[in-house]
Design an enzyme around this catalytic site. Structure first.
Site, PDB file in Angstrom:
ATOM      1  N   TRP A   1      -3.061  -2.849  -1.406  1.00 33.77           N
ATOM      2  CA  TRP A   1      -2.706  -4.253  -1.628  1.00 33.77           C
ATOM      3  C   TRP A   1      -3.523  -5.025  -0.600  1.00 33.77           C
ATOM      4  O   TRP A   1      -3.307  -4.886   0.607  1.00 33.77           O
ATOM      5  CB  TRP A   1      -1.205  -4.440  -1.417  1.00 33.77           C
ATOM      6  CG  TRP A   1      -0.671  -5.786  -1.797  1.00 33.77           C
ATOM      7  CD1 TRP A   1      -0.349  -6.227  -3.047  1.00 33.77           C
ATOM      8  CD2 TRP A   1      -0.358  -6.865  -0.899  1.00 33.77           C
ATOM      9  NE1 TRP A   1       0.138  -7.512  -2.981  1.00 33.77           N
ATOM     10  CE2 TRP A   1       0.143  -7.935  -1.681  1.00 33.77           C
ATOM     11  CE3 TRP A   1      -0.454  -7.041   0.477  1.00 33.77           C
ATOM     12  CZ2 TRP A   1       0.546  -9.138  -1.136  1.00 33.77           C
ATOM     13  CZ3 TRP A   1      -0.048  -8.244   1.025  1.00 33.77           C
ATOM     14  CH2 TRP A   1       0.437  -9.278   0.220  1.00 33.77           C
TER      15      TRP A   1
ATOM     16  N   CYS B   1       0.821  -1.215   0.000  1.00 34.74           N
ATOM     17  CA  CYS B   1       0.000   0.000   0.000  1.00 34.74           C
ATOM     18  C   CYS B   1       0.855   1.266   0.000  1.00 34.74           C
ATOM     19  O   CYS B   1       1.923   1.304   0.594  1.00 34.74           O
ATOM     20  CB  CYS B   1      -0.889   0.031   1.227  1.00 34.74           C
ATOM     21  SG  CYS B   1      -1.887  -1.425   1.410  1.00 34.74           S
TER      22      CYS B   1
ATOM     23  N   HIS C   1      17.007 -38.204  -2.177  1.00 33.44           N
ATOM     24  CA  HIS C   1      16.362 -38.560  -0.912  1.00 33.44           C
ATOM     25  C   HIS C   1      14.863 -38.283  -0.929  1.00 33.44           C
ATOM     26  O   HIS C   1      14.243 -38.209   0.127  1.00 33.44           O
ATOM     27  CB  HIS C   1      17.043 -37.832   0.255  1.00 33.44           C
ATOM     28  CG  HIS C   1      18.473 -38.222   0.438  1.00 33.44           C
ATOM     29  ND1 HIS C   1      18.848 -39.469   0.871  1.00 33.44           N
ATOM     30  CD2 HIS C   1      19.626 -37.550   0.190  1.00 33.44           C
ATOM     31  CE1 HIS C   1      20.168 -39.540   0.905  1.00 33.44           C
ATOM     32  NE2 HIS C   1      20.666 -38.394   0.489  1.00 33.44           N
TER      33      HIS C   1
ATOM     34  N   GLU D   1       8.590 -16.227  -9.134  1.00 30.06           N
ATOM     35  CA  GLU D   1       7.786 -15.025  -8.847  1.00 30.06           C
ATOM     36  C   GLU D   1       7.380 -14.255 -10.084  1.00 30.06           C
ATOM     37  O   GLU D   1       6.337 -13.600 -10.071  1.00 30.06           O
ATOM     38  CB  GLU D   1       8.481 -14.114  -7.824  1.00 30.06           C
ATOM     39  CG  GLU D   1       9.717 -13.403  -8.297  1.00 30.06           C
ATOM     40  CD  GLU D   1      10.311 -12.494  -7.222  1.00 30.06           C
ATOM     41  OE1 GLU D   1      11.540 -12.388  -7.150  1.00 30.06           O
ATOM     42  OE2 GLU D   1       9.545 -11.884  -6.465  1.00 30.06           O
TER      43      GLU D   1
ATOM     44  N   LYS E   1      13.350 -16.220  -8.201  1.00 30.99           N
ATOM     45  CA  LYS E   1      13.190 -15.276  -9.312  1.00 30.99           C
ATOM     46  C   LYS E   1      12.303 -15.867 -10.393  1.00 30.99           C
ATOM     47  O   LYS E   1      11.388 -15.226 -10.885  1.00 30.99           O
ATOM     48  CB  LYS E   1      14.578 -14.954  -9.862  1.00 30.99           C
ATOM     49  CG  LYS E   1      14.922 -13.612 -10.248  1.00 30.99           C
ATOM     50  CD  LYS E   1      14.963 -12.480  -9.267  1.00 30.99           C
ATOM     51  CE  LYS E   1      14.103 -12.487  -8.097  1.00 30.99           C
ATOM     52  NZ  LYS E   1      14.524 -11.744  -6.944  1.00 30.99           N
TER      53      LYS E   1
ATOM     54  N   ASN F   1      -2.185   2.649   5.600  1.00 31.53           N
ATOM     55  CA  ASN F   1      -1.289   1.517   5.311  1.00 31.53           C
ATOM     56  C   ASN F   1      -1.079   0.767   6.613  1.00 31.53           C
ATOM     57  O   ASN F   1      -0.894   1.404   7.654  1.00 31.53           O
ATOM     58  CB  ASN F   1       0.094   1.999   4.856  1.00 31.53           C
ATOM     59  CG  ASN F   1       0.085   2.574   3.467  1.00 31.53           C
ATOM     60  OD1 ASN F   1      -0.934   2.518   2.779  1.00 31.53           O
ATOM     61  ND2 ASN F   1       1.201   3.132   3.054  1.00 31.53           N
ATOM     62  N   GLY F   2      -1.050  -0.553   6.559  1.00 33.13           N
ATOM     63  CA  GLY F   2      -0.798  -1.333   7.766  1.00 33.13           C
ATOM     64  C   GLY F   2      -1.992  -2.197   8.118  1.00 33.13           C
ATOM     65  O   GLY F   2      -2.892  -2.389   7.297  1.00 33.13           O
TER      66      GLY F   2
ATOM     67  N   LYS G   1       6.219  -4.766  -3.551  1.00 38.54           N
ATOM     68  CA  LYS G   1       7.654  -4.503  -3.489  1.00 38.54           C
ATOM     69  C   LYS G   1       8.144  -4.405  -2.046  1.00 38.54           C
ATOM     70  O   LYS G   1       9.157  -4.965  -1.682  1.00 38.54           O
ATOM     71  CB  LYS G   1       7.952  -3.204  -4.242  1.00 38.54           C
ATOM     72  CG  LYS G   1       9.419  -2.810  -4.262  1.00 38.54           C
ATOM     73  CD  LYS G   1      10.220  -3.771  -5.104  1.00 38.54           C
ATOM     74  CE  LYS G   1      11.713  -3.514  -5.063  1.00 38.54           C
ATOM     75  NZ  LYS G   1      12.467  -4.681  -5.514  1.00 38.54           N
TER      76      LYS G   1
ATOM     77  N   GLU H   1      17.892 -18.414  -4.781  1.00 41.28           N
ATOM     78  CA  GLU H   1      17.485 -17.127  -5.357  1.00 41.28           C
ATOM     79  C   GLU H   1      17.021 -17.311  -6.811  1.00 41.28           C
ATOM     80  O   GLU H   1      16.036 -16.696  -7.249  1.00 41.28           O
ATOM     81  CB  GLU H   1      18.663 -16.136  -5.273  1.00 41.28           C
ATOM     82  CG  GLU H   1      18.456 -14.813  -5.972  1.00 41.28           C
ATOM     83  CD  GLU H   1      17.215 -14.041  -5.513  1.00 41.28           C
ATOM     84  OE1 GLU H   1      16.584 -14.417  -4.518  1.00 41.28           O
ATOM     85  OE2 GLU H   1      16.864 -13.060  -6.187  1.00 41.28           O
TER      86      GLU H   1
ATOM     87  N   ARG I   1       5.251  -0.729  -6.249  1.00 38.62           N
ATOM     88  CA  ARG I   1       5.290  -1.437  -4.971  1.00 38.62           C
ATOM     89  C   ARG I   1       4.256  -2.549  -4.900  1.00 38.62           C
ATOM     90  O   ARG I   1       4.267  -3.337  -3.956  1.00 38.62           O
ATOM     91  CB  ARG I   1       5.067  -0.448  -3.830  1.00 38.62           C
ATOM     92  CG  ARG I   1       6.118   0.639  -3.814  1.00 38.62           C
ATOM     93  CD  ARG I   1       5.759   1.706  -2.840  1.00 38.62           C
ATOM     94  NE  ARG I   1       5.962   1.253  -1.495  1.00 38.62           N
ATOM     95  CZ  ARG I   1       7.019   1.553  -0.748  1.00 38.62           C
ATOM     96  NH1 ARG I   1       7.959   2.303  -1.242  1.00 38.62           N
ATOM     97  NH2 ARG I   1       7.138   1.116   0.471  1.00 38.62           N
TER      98      ARG I   1
END
Ligand code: F6R
Length: 602
Positions: A74, A2, A502, A486, A483, A100-101, A597, A479, A27
Site C-alpha cells: 500500500w 501492506c 451556523h 468511504e 461509511k 511493512n512500515g 484495513k 459513523e 487489508r
C-alpha cells in the site's frame, strides 16, 4: 495495509505465498510481488501493479523453490508502480527483502552509506536491502551480521523478511512496531504479518517482539536479541476458523458482516455475562476502571466514532467522566490529565499505528490502559494493561461494521458492570435490552429490499450528502457519514443538527440529500425543525426515526429500543444505505480505493 508472507521448507512455496497474499488482499494494497529462491543460488522475482490476480498470471508455479517471500504493498514512499512494488533487491540481487512500515531515516542513511549505489525505486525499503549488501561487502559481515548491523541503524517501523540467494536454506526476519509472526509447521516454517494468511497451512504461531532477530530454516526457528542472547518462547495455537474467511453466498464481505451483527451481539452477551445475567469481567480490570476519576477513549476512524457512544454509556451508566480523543492527535498534544486516568484503546485490528503510538506514550507515563479489540494477541492488546475482546470474528471488508457495534456493546456491558460494582441503581436491564437490540437489528436486516429501493431513488446520482442528528444521533451520524463516503465516494459530512444554521446550511442546494437521525424524544423536535430549514432550501430531506418519536411521513421507522442503545440499531440502517449506494454505483464494496484495513503507518 501492506502484508507479508514468507515460507521456507517442503511444500509448494508459490502456492503458500499466493494463497497467503490473496488472504491479505482485504487489508488494502495497490501492488504485489514474490521472490523465490531455488537451491542452486538462482532467484526469481515477480511483481505486478494492481490485483493479486495480475501477479498470479505471471508467476511460474513449477519452479523448484525452497524459500520465498511475498508482499502486498500500500504505497507510502513512491507511487504504486512495478519498480516500487516489493520484494526489493540489493544491487547485485544477492538479497531480496519485503518490508511493512516506514523507515524514517532512510534519506540520511542513503547519504551516509549509499552515495555510489544505484537504486531503482523511490522506496525506503530499497535503502534497507541496499544497506544489508553494503555492510556485507564493506564490513565483510555474514548475512546475519549485516542484517543485524542494518537493524541497528534503521529507525522507524518495520516488519522485514529477507532472503540471501547464496544461502537459501535460511529465511531472516525482524520487526519493530509493525506486526509479524512466525508460523510453525512440519518440515517448513513461515513468517506472516497476519496469522489469517497462513491459517490453512498451520495454526501454531510464535510471537516476535520488537528488535529481535529471527532465523528460520525448514525445521528450526531461532530468536535472538541484538546482543546475541537466544530467547526461548512458547508457541500458541491461533483460534481462527478458516471458514470464517469465506464469503459463502454473499456477494461482498461487508453485507455478510452487517448481517452477522445480531449474532455477534448475542455472543458478547454470553461472553461477558454469567447464567444469572451478572457481568463477568476480570476483578482487577473492574477495580482499575472503577478507580479512574476520568476515562480517555483513544481511537481512529470508525473506532473513534464508536468511542463517542462509549463515552455516553460510561458517563450515564457508570458515572465516570469520559473524553474521546483521536489517536493521531493525542500522542502529540496530551491533554491535561486527571489525577487517576484510565485509557481505553478502541481498535478492531489492534495494530493501528496511530493508536499504538498513543499507547506507547501512556505506557511511558506508567498509566493503566485497556485495549478493546477484535484480535487476540494483537500489538495493542499485548501492550495494554488489560484487554477485552470483541468476539466479532474476522472483519474482512475494509469498511468496518460489526466491529463498531461490537465495540459499543462491550462498552455497554463494561459500563453496566461498573455501575453494579459501585452499587448504582440500574435504569434498565442491560442483558434484556441488548437482546431486544439484537432482535431489532434482525428486523432491520429483513428490510434490505426497501432500503435498496430507497437508496436508488435518493442517493445514486448525488455528489454530496449530509447526515444530521443531535447527541447520540449526531455521534451515529459521524459513523454513517464515514461509511457512505468511504465506499460510495459521495462526499458526505455529519453535523450536529443545531450547527447547520451556523454556516453549513450555505451548502444546501436543490436536491441535496440530508439524512436526519431521530431517536431521542428530548431533541427530536429540534432536529425536525432543522429538517424543515433544509427542506425550505430545496434539500431532499430523509428522516430515519425510532417508532416512539416517528411521524407518518418519515422514510424509515425502526422499532424502539432504550435510548442509550439506540445507536446500535440506528447505525445498521446507515450501513445498509452505504452498502447499497456503493453497490448501485458498481463499486468494489469490500476494497474501496486508497483505503487499507489495518493502518500500520502513522
Ligand atoms: C472505517 C475503518 C477505519 C478504522 C480505523 C481504525 O470503516 O475501518 O476508519 O476504523 O482505521 O482501525 P482500528 O479499529 O483497527 O484501530
Amino acid at each position: 495495509m501492506c502484508g507479508i508472507v514468507g515460507f521456507i521448507g517442503h511444500g509448494n512455496v508459490q502456492d503458500v505465498l499466493m494463497n497467503g497474499l490473496e488472504k491479505l488482499e482485504y487489508r488494502g494494497y495497490d501492488s504485489a510481488g514474490i521472490y523465490l529462491a531455488e537451491g542452486g543460488q538462482t532467484g526469481h522475482l515477480f511483481k505486478e501493479v494492481g490485483r493479486i490476480a495480475n501477479l498470479k498470471e505471471t508467476v511460474d508455479f513449477d519452479l523448484p523453490a525452497v524459500v520465498g517471500i511475498g508482499h502486498t504493498r500500500w504505497a507510502t514512499h513512491g507511487m504504486a508502480t512495478k519498480a516500487n512494488a516489493h520484494p526489493h533487491q540489493s544491487m547485485n540481487q544477492r538479497y531480496s527483502l519485503v518490508h511493512n512500515g516506514v523507515i524514517e531515516n532512510y534519506q540520511a542513511l542513503k547519504t551516509e552509506y549509499l552515495k555510489n549505489i544505484q537504486l531503482n525505486s523511490e522506496t525506503d525499503t530499497e535503502i534497507v536491502v541496499a544497506l544489508i549488501e553494503w555492510f556485507a561487502n564493506n564490513e565483510s559481515l555474514s548475512t546475519k551480521d549485516a542484517f543485524k548491523r542494518t537493524l541497528e541503524v534503521i529507525e522507524g517501523s518495520y516488519a522485514l523478511g529477507l532472503i540471501d540467494k547464496e544461502n537459501p536454506e535460511v529465511l531472516y526476519a525482524a520487526k519493530n512496531k509493525s506486526p509479524l509472526l512466525i508460523g510453525l509447521g512440519q518440515d517448513f516454517n513461515v513468517i506472516v504479518s497476519d496469522a489469517m494468511a497462513t491459517i490453512d497451512v498451520t495454526n501454531e504461531y510464535l510471537e516476535i517482539k520488537d528488535k529481535e532477530l529471527i532465523t528460520l530454516t525448514k525445521d528450526a526457528v531461532t530468536i535472538e536479541k541484538f546482543t546475541g542472547e537466544v530467547v526461548q518462547r512458547e508457541s500458541y495455537i491461533a483460534e481462527l476458523d478458516a471458514s470464517d474467511l469465506e464469503k459463502g453466498t454473499y456477494p461482498f464481505y461487508m453485507l455478510k458482516e452487517i448481517d452477522e451483527q445480531p449474532t455477534v451481539l448475542r455472543r458478547l452477551i454470553q461472553s461477558y455475562q454469567d447464567e444469572q445475567g451478572q457481568a463477568v469481567f476480570e476483578a482487577d480490570l473492574l477495580k482499575a476502571v472503577s478507580a479512574a476519576d476520568r476515562i480517555y477513549i483513544i481511537a481512529c476512524g470508525t473506532s473513534y466514532n464508536a468511542g463517542w457512544i462509549g463515552r455516553s454509556l460510561l458517563e450515564k451508566i457508570a458515572h465516570i467522566p469520559t473524553e474521546v480523543h483521536l489517536a493521531s492527535e493525542f500522542a502529540y498534544e496530551l491533554p491535561l490529565l486527571s489525577q487517576q486516568p484510565l485509557f481505553i484503546f478502541l481498535t478492531q485490528s489492534g495494530e493501528t499505528a496511530d493508536s499504538r503510538q498513543a499507547l506507547v506514550k501512556v505506557n511511558e507515563l506508567g498509566l493503566p490502559s485497556l485495549t478493546i479489540t477484535n484480535v487476540k494477541g494483537s500489538t495493542l492488546s499485548r501492550e495494554a494493561s488489560y484487554t477485552l475482546l470483541l468476539h466479532a470474528g474476522p472483519e474482512i471488508a475494509v469498511a468496518s461494521t460489526k466491529a463498531y457495534t461490537a465495540q459499543i456493546t462491550v462498552m455497554a456491558l463494561l459500563a453496566d458492570a461498573i455501575r453494579a460494582s459501585k452499587g448504582i441503581e440500574a435504569s434498565f436491564n442491560m442483558e434484556r435490552e441488548l437482546s431486544l437490540v439484537a432482535s431489532v437489528m434482525e428486523s432491520i436486516l429483513a428490510e434490505k429490499a426497501a432500503i435498496q429501493t430507497w437508496v436508488e431513488d435518493s442517493l445514486m446520482e448525488t455528489r454530496n450528502a449530509f447526515y444530521i442528528g443531535r447527541t447520540l444521533d449526531y455521534y451515529v451520524s459521524m459513523e454513517a457519514a464515514l461509511k457512505l463516503k468511504e465506499i460510495s465516494y459521495i462526499q458526505t459530512e455529519s453535523f450536529a443538527a443545531g450547527e447547520l444554521k451556523h454556516g453549513t446550511i450555505a451548502l444546501i442546494e436543490e436536491g441535496t440529500p440530508v439524512i436526519a437521525l431521530i431517536t431521542e424524544e428530548i431533541v427530536g423536535a429540534h432536529t425536525r425543525g432543522n429538517v424543515e430549514e433544509v427542506r425550505a432550501r430545496g434539500a431532499n430531506a430523509i428522516v430515519i426515526s425510532m417508532q416512539e418519536v416517528a411521524r407518518v411521513d418519515d422514510q424509515f421507522v425502526i422499532p424502539t429500543v432504550t435510548t442509550a442503545l439506540a445507536p446500535l440499531v440506528m447505525v445498521v440502517v446507515t450501513q445498509l444505505l452505504a452498502y447499497y449506494t456503493a453497490l448501485g454505483r458498481g463499486l468494489d464494496v469490500d476494497k474501496p480505493r486508497n483505503l487499507a484495513k489495518s493502518v500500520t503507518v502513522e
